[in-house]
Design a protein around this motif. Structure first.
Motif, PDB file in Angstrom:
ATOM      1  N   SER A  60       2.615   1.555  -3.394  1.00 61.91           N
ATOM      2  CA  SER A  60       1.625   1.900  -4.421  1.00 61.91           C
ATOM      3  C   SER A  60       1.175   3.343  -4.275  1.00 61.91           C
ATOM      4  O   SER A  60       1.032   4.056  -5.275  1.00 61.91           O
ATOM      5  CB  SER A  60       0.421   0.960  -4.330  1.00 61.91           C
ATOM      6  N   ASP A  74     -12.189   4.595  -6.935  1.00 63.02           N
ATOM      7  CA  ASP A  74     -11.893   4.211  -8.316  1.00 63.02           C
ATOM      8  C   ASP A  74     -12.672   2.958  -8.712  1.00 63.02           C
ATOM      9  O   ASP A  74     -13.279   2.899  -9.778  1.00 63.02           O
ATOM     10  CB  ASP A  74     -10.389   3.980  -8.474  1.00 63.02           C
ATOM     11  N   ARG A  75     -12.683   1.962  -7.857  1.00 69.23           N
ATOM     12  CA  ARG A  75     -13.405   0.723  -8.159  1.00 69.23           C
ATOM     13  C   ARG A  75     -14.917   0.920  -8.147  1.00 69.23           C
ATOM     14  O   ARG A  75     -15.630   0.329  -8.944  1.00 69.23           O
ATOM     15  CB  ARG A  75     -13.005  -0.379  -7.188  1.00 69.23           C
ATOM     16  N   ARG A  87      -2.310  -1.507 -10.484  1.00 71.80           N
ATOM     17  CA  ARG A  87      -3.075  -2.763 -10.487  1.00 71.80           C
ATOM     18  C   ARG A  87      -2.535  -3.747 -11.518  1.00 71.80           C
ATOM     19  O   ARG A  87      -2.447  -4.946 -11.249  1.00 71.80           O
ATOM     20  CB  ARG A  87      -4.555  -2.488 -10.773  1.00 71.80           C
ATOM     21  N   TRP A 132       0.834  -1.199   0.000  1.00 69.67           N
ATOM     22  CA  TRP A 132       0.000   0.000   0.000  1.00 69.67           C
ATOM     23  C   TRP A 132       0.873   1.255   0.000  1.00 69.67           C
ATOM     24  O   TRP A 132       0.617   2.199  -0.733  1.00 69.67           O
ATOM     25  CB  TRP A 132      -0.916   0.023   1.223  1.00 69.67           C
ATOM     26  N   THR A 182      -8.503   4.113  -4.013  1.00 73.98           N
ATOM     27  CA  THR A 182      -8.733   2.855  -4.739  1.00 73.98           C
ATOM     28  C   THR A 182     -10.182   2.408  -4.608  1.00 73.98           C
ATOM     29  O   THR A 182     -10.752   1.879  -5.568  1.00 73.98           O
ATOM     30  CB  THR A 182      -7.788   1.729  -4.261  1.00 73.98           C
ATOM     31  N   TYR A 200      -4.702   6.540  -0.099  1.00 68.44           N
ATOM     32  CA  TYR A 200      -4.618   5.544  -1.171  1.00 68.44           C
ATOM     33  C   TYR A 200      -5.770   4.554  -1.078  1.00 68.44           C
ATOM     34  O   TYR A 200      -6.398   4.215  -2.086  1.00 68.44           O
ATOM     35  CB  TYR A 200      -3.268   4.812  -1.101  1.00 68.44           C
ATOM     36  N   LYS A 201      -6.064   4.087   0.136  1.00 68.12           N
ATOM     37  CA  LYS A 201      -7.166   3.144   0.309  1.00 68.12           C
ATOM     38  C   LYS A 201      -8.493   3.768  -0.118  1.00 68.12           C
ATOM     39  O   LYS A 201      -9.299   3.120  -0.803  1.00 68.12           O
ATOM     40  CB  LYS A 201      -7.257   2.683   1.765  1.00 68.12           C
ATOM     41  N   LEU A 233      -3.520   4.435 -10.942  1.00 74.89           N
ATOM     42  CA  LEU A 233      -4.050   3.279 -10.209  1.00 74.89           C
ATOM     43  C   LEU A 233      -4.125   2.052 -11.116  1.00 74.89           C
ATOM     44  O   LEU A 233      -3.819   0.934 -10.688  1.00 74.89           O
ATOM     45  CB  LEU A 233      -5.427   3.594  -9.630  1.00 74.89           C
ATOM     46  N   VAL A 284       1.486   6.456  -7.102  1.00 74.95           N
ATOM     47  CA  VAL A 284       0.379   7.277  -7.586  1.00 74.95           C
ATOM     48  C   VAL A 284       0.727   8.753  -7.416  1.00 74.95           C
ATOM     49  O   VAL A 284       0.535   9.564  -8.316  1.00 74.95           O
ATOM     50  CB  VAL A 284      -0.938   6.927  -6.865  1.00 74.95           C
ATOM     51  N   GLY A 337      -6.703   7.838 -11.999  1.00 76.93           N
ATOM     52  CA  GLY A 337      -7.234   6.574 -12.512  1.00 76.93           C
ATOM     53  C   GLY A 337      -6.207   5.827 -13.334  1.00 76.93           C
ATOM     54  O   GLY A 337      -6.060   4.602 -13.205  1.00 76.93           O
ATOM     55  N   VAL A 342     -12.513   9.879  -9.012  1.00 75.61           N
ATOM     56  CA  VAL A 342     -11.069   9.892  -9.224  1.00 75.61           C
ATOM     57  C   VAL A 342     -10.769  10.679 -10.501  1.00 75.61           C
ATOM     58  O   VAL A 342     -11.484  10.546 -11.496  1.00 75.61           O
ATOM     59  CB  VAL A 342     -10.558   8.437  -9.319  1.00 75.61           C
TER      60      VAL A 342
END
Length: 151
Positions: A37, A57-58, A119, A34, A54, A50-51, A115, A41, A112, A107
């Motif tokens: 990552s 984004d999802r 991923r 994390w 993400t 970050y959490k 990220l 970003v 995006g 995002v």
């Protein structure tokens, strides 16, 4: 002389100890991933942000109430994180069309894309590990993770 039940109990205790040790390693590695990552970003992005990023984004969109519920965080913490994400140009907000008191969070295109790259890279690394397993092993691991998630 020990009884067969005692040996089985020792085996179970040993196996549980190994499982706990490996789970600790997975959790430590996850925290490191994390952090790495988040830095990929944006160099100033913290793990908590970050959490949230993400998740948004999802999900496509979210609002602060959803984030507070999902991550079991105080709304003031969410507000600070959202403000930081906006300042870093990773997140945009607009008024909710149905409820003007709420802000819809999305995002940014740049975030995006970053990220998605993170991923993709992690997905490749994970796929290399999964390729080493049989379908039965994957199903067994999935069952263990499902059961652990229910604890």
């Amino acid at each position: 002389m020990s009884s067969p039940g005692a040996v089985a109990s020792t085996d179970v205790d040993s196996a549980l100890g190994d499982l706990q040790a490996h789970l600790n390693l997975i959790f430590a590695r996850t925290r490191s991933l994390w952090k790495e990552s988040a830095a990929r970003v944006h160099p100033e992005l913290q793990v908590a942000g970050y959490k949230l990023l993400t998740f948004i984004d999802r999900a496509g969109t979210a609002n602060a109430h959803e984030l507070a519920d999902r991550f079991e965080m105080d709304k003031s913490v969410i507000s600070r994180q959202v403000r930081m994400l906006e300042e870093l140009a990773l997140l945009e907000s607009r008024p909710d069309e149905r409820d003007g008191r709420l802000r819809v969070l999305t995002v940014t295109a740049g975030a995006g894309a970053a990220l998605a790259e993170v991923r993709r890279e992690y997905g490749s690394r994970l796929q290399a590990v999964i390729d080493e397993l049989t379908p039965e092993e994957i199903r067994a691991a999935s069952k263990v993770f499902r059961l652990l998630a229910e604890v």
